[in-house]
Design a protein around this motif. Structure first.
Motif, PDB file in Angstrom:
ATOM      1  N   THR A 135      -7.010   7.649  -0.967  1.00 19.51           N
ATOM      2  CA  THR A 135      -7.198   7.225   0.410  1.00 19.51           C
ATOM      3  C   THR A 135      -8.114   8.224   1.106  1.00 19.51           C
ATOM      4  OG1 THR A 135      -4.997   6.236   0.460  1.00 19.51           O
ATOM      5  CG2 THR A 135      -6.076   6.616   2.574  1.00 19.51           C
ATOM      6  N   GLN A 161      -3.526   6.218  -6.365  1.00 18.94           N
ATOM      7  CA  GLN A 161      -4.057   5.834  -5.057  1.00 18.94           C
ATOM      8  C   GLN A 161      -4.958   6.929  -4.498  1.00 18.94           C
ATOM      9  OE1 GLN A 161      -3.508   2.909  -3.012  1.00 18.94           O
ATOM     10  NE2 GLN A 161      -5.168   3.861  -1.848  1.00 18.94           N
ATOM     11  N   THR A 209     -11.721   4.250  -0.755  1.00 24.97           N
ATOM     12  CA  THR A 209     -10.281   4.050  -0.753  1.00 24.97           C
ATOM     13  C   THR A 209      -9.906   2.885  -1.662  1.00 24.97           C
ATOM     14  OG1 THR A 209      -9.993   4.958   1.471  1.00 24.97           O
ATOM     15  CG2 THR A 209      -8.305   3.430   0.672  1.00 24.97           C
ATOM     16  N   LEU A 247      -4.604  11.762  -0.388  1.00 25.52           N
ATOM     17  CA  LEU A 247      -5.250  11.509   0.903  1.00 25.52           C
ATOM     18  C   LEU A 247      -6.238  12.640   1.170  1.00 25.52           C
ATOM     19  CD1 LEU A 247      -5.480  10.044   3.648  1.00 25.52           C
ATOM     20  CD2 LEU A 247      -3.544  11.444   4.425  1.00 25.52           C
TER      21      LEU A 247
END
Length: 123
Positions: free
Chosen positions: A120, A118, A91, A11
């Motif tokens: 983000t 992932q 993202t 993130l």
């Protein structure tokens, strides 16, 4: 058969940076061109960047050109994606894969897909 494991996602705030890694098993890594791809929720997997077998040629999707850099270390059987100036639209789950140069550019690589990593980006 080469197996691929992606890592380095996380993130990050808009404008930030991340460096993704893709480690490959197998002794034929250097014979492949490599690519990064991404899949946002509810969308198809898209091509992001490619690098040739020896690392001398690269190609980027227009949406990431000038912000992302792909590199390849054949000695470590690893391909990287340096992502700068990240935007919320970056993202996605990021995947790497391999194949002939034309196949990678056509989002038609030859190996099985890994789990991805992932990314983000918050606004």
């Amino acid at each position: 058969q080469v197996q691929l494991v992606e890592s380095g996602g996380g993130l990050v705030q808009a404008g930030g940076s991340l460096r993704l890694s893709c480690a490959a098993s197998g002794r034929t890594f250097s014979s492949y061109s490599m690519g990064w791809f991404r899949q946002a929720p509810g969308k198809e997997r898209d091509f992001v960047a490619a690098i040739s077998r020896g690392g001398g040629s690269t190609y980027y999707a227009e949406s990431v050109k000038g912000r992302f850099t792909i590199s390849k270390d054949n000695a470590k059987s690893t391909v990287y994606l340096q992502m700068n100036s990240l935007k919320p639209e970056d993202t996605a789950v990021y995947y790497c894969n391999a194949g002939a140069w034309s196949a990678v550019l056509a989002s038609n690589p030859v190996l099985g897909w890994g789990r991805g990593t992932q990314v983000t980006v918050s606004s």
